[in-house]
Design an enzyme around this catalytic site. Structure first.
Site, PDB file in Angstrom:
ATOM      1  N   GLY A  28      -3.436   5.419  -5.646  1.00 40.24           N
ATOM      2  CA  GLY A  28      -3.889   4.526  -6.703  1.00 40.24           C
ATOM      3  C   GLY A  28      -3.679   4.930  -8.140  1.00 40.24           C
ATOM      4  O   GLY A  28      -4.060   4.163  -9.031  1.00 40.24           O
ATOM      5  N   GLY A  47      -0.854   5.231  -9.915  1.00 44.04           N
ATOM      6  CA  GLY A  47       0.378   4.765 -10.522  1.00 44.04           C
ATOM      7  C   GLY A  47       0.172   3.629 -11.515  1.00 44.04           C
ATOM      8  O   GLY A  47      -0.797   2.864 -11.440  1.00 44.04           O
ATOM      9  N   CYS A  78       0.231   0.276  -9.730  1.00 48.48           N
ATOM     10  CA  CYS A  78      -0.539   0.259  -8.490  1.00 48.48           C
ATOM     11  C   CYS A  78      -1.944  -0.246  -8.782  1.00 48.48           C
ATOM     12  O   CYS A  78      -2.590   0.215  -9.726  1.00 48.48           O
ATOM     13  CB  CYS A  78      -0.602   1.655  -7.881  1.00 48.48           C
TER      14      CYS A  78
END
Length: 372
Positions: free
Chosen positions: A182, A184, A187
């Site tokens: 998570g 990114g 993301c």
């Protein structure tokens, strides 16, 4: 239900404390690393930055350019067998040493790898077995079976964020574990599911577990600048994977989109009116691989039981990737000089993290003309 009370940290929560150093110049810093992988027994030597297996980043063109400087690339999963065979079955040894094929854990993924491997053999040295949730028993079983079938292929497997799962994957055949859920830039897993782990703490914990077994890890996601890349290495990462930081370049492909904006300038006309000026900016589309955009492009849309866990954005078009790579590597070299590390390998041992609430002065953040 239980709550962990110990603080967990992201890259933005710390700075690296400077120390007295004998280094006279950034030129003295060695960024190259040498590894012998635990399970495959293969060897690696290069600069341990990895281009992510995302559309617009993990392309053949990106792989070829980065490999000339000893930098690694994980290819996107969506290349065909014929394309992959043509790419790896060449007289370019850098493709063997610095490029990985990426797959999932479906039967068709294994069949695809098998078809490529049967045609190119040992020219395909690395595979990235990539899923969003590396905690399923099915994933571990796939890694274990894959290791049995291909004992000499270097296996990159992930993603996870905790020490015990890092150990589980290494003990079942992975050489390198991808760490990050998570963090990114495109993301939305943490938003959509509430699941995740602050990235710096994940890197520190997983590196400790991996190194105890002779394994290695990749810090995957969450880096927004060269300083974050340096913090990942300082936290114990063997490799750092970059997605958004390498997006928007020629080597990633994609259509360049031009947009026009009203500027702050205007020309005074003879009649007393003002003629507004417009400026143009160029962008490239970038999206997460679990986003609606990716699913529509590659699979005809999201399955009815799924939701999007990624966003689609426009990133500034930045031309050739070489300048960006130089900026990242220059920043890491500078970090090493501040910490007194002559080699990148020594950075984690030389690092003391200082917890902070503010990393840098934001006074001119929106008006800076140039940062490099």
């Amino acid at each position: 239900m239980r709550i962990e009370q110990e603080p967990k940290l992201d890259y933005s929560d710390v700075l690296i404390r400077p120390k007295r150093s004998t280094l006279g110049s950034r030129k003295e810093v060695r960024l190259e690393r040498k590894f012998t992988f635990r399970n495959s027994k293969q060897e690696y030597e290069g600069i341990p930055i990895i281009a992510s297996n995302m559309d617009g980043v993990g392309t053949f063109e990106m792989g070829d350019f980065l490999a000339t400087g000893g930098v690694f690339t994980c290819l996107v999963k969506t290349y065909s067998v014929n394309d992959l065979v043509a790419y790896f079955d060449s007289d370019m040894p850098d493709r063997t040493e610095y490029v990985a094929m990426s797959i999932g854990i479906q039967d068709r993924d294994h069949a695809k790898f098998r078809d490529v491997y049967e045609q190119v053999g040992e020219k395909l040295k690395y595979v990235c077995i990539d899923v969003a949730n590396g905690y399923s028993e099915r994933f571990v079983a796939f890694v274990k079976q894959f290791r049995e079938l291909y004992p000499h292929v270097v296996i990159i497997a992930g993603n996870v964020v905790t020490g015990e799962m890092t150990e589980e994957l290494i003990l079942n055949g992975a050489d390198i574990v991808k760490v990050g859920i998570g963090p990114g830039s495109v993301c939305t897993t943490r938003i959509q599911t509430g699941v995740g782990y602050p990235q710096l703490s994940a890197v520190i914990e997983c590196a400790d577990s991996a190194h105890g077994l002779g394994g290695h890890i990749i810090a995957d996601g969450g880096c927004t600048c060269a300083g974050d890349v340096a913090k990942a290495f300082a936290g114990g990462a063997d490799f750092v994977m970059l997605g958004g930081m390498l997006a928007g370049h020629d080597e990633g492909g994609g259509e360049v989109i031009t947009k026009h904006y009203l500027s702050n300038e205007a020309t005074l006309l003879d009649n007393g009116n003002y003629l507004p000026h417009y400026e143009q900016k160029q962008f490239i589309t970038f999206y997460g691989m679990s986003s609606n955009a990716a699913n529509e492009k590659h699979f005809g849309g999201l399955k009815e039981y799924r939701s999007s866990e990624g966003r689609e954005v426009l990133v500034p078009y930045r031309g050739a990737v070489g300048k960006t790579l130089q900026d990242v590597l220059g920043g890491v070299r500078s970090t090493c000089t501040y910490a007194g590390a002559m080699k990148l390998k020594q950075l984690a041992k030389c690092t003391t993290f200082v917890r902070v609430q503010n990393q840098f002065n934001r006074t001119y953040e929106g008006t800076t003309l140039r940062t490099t």
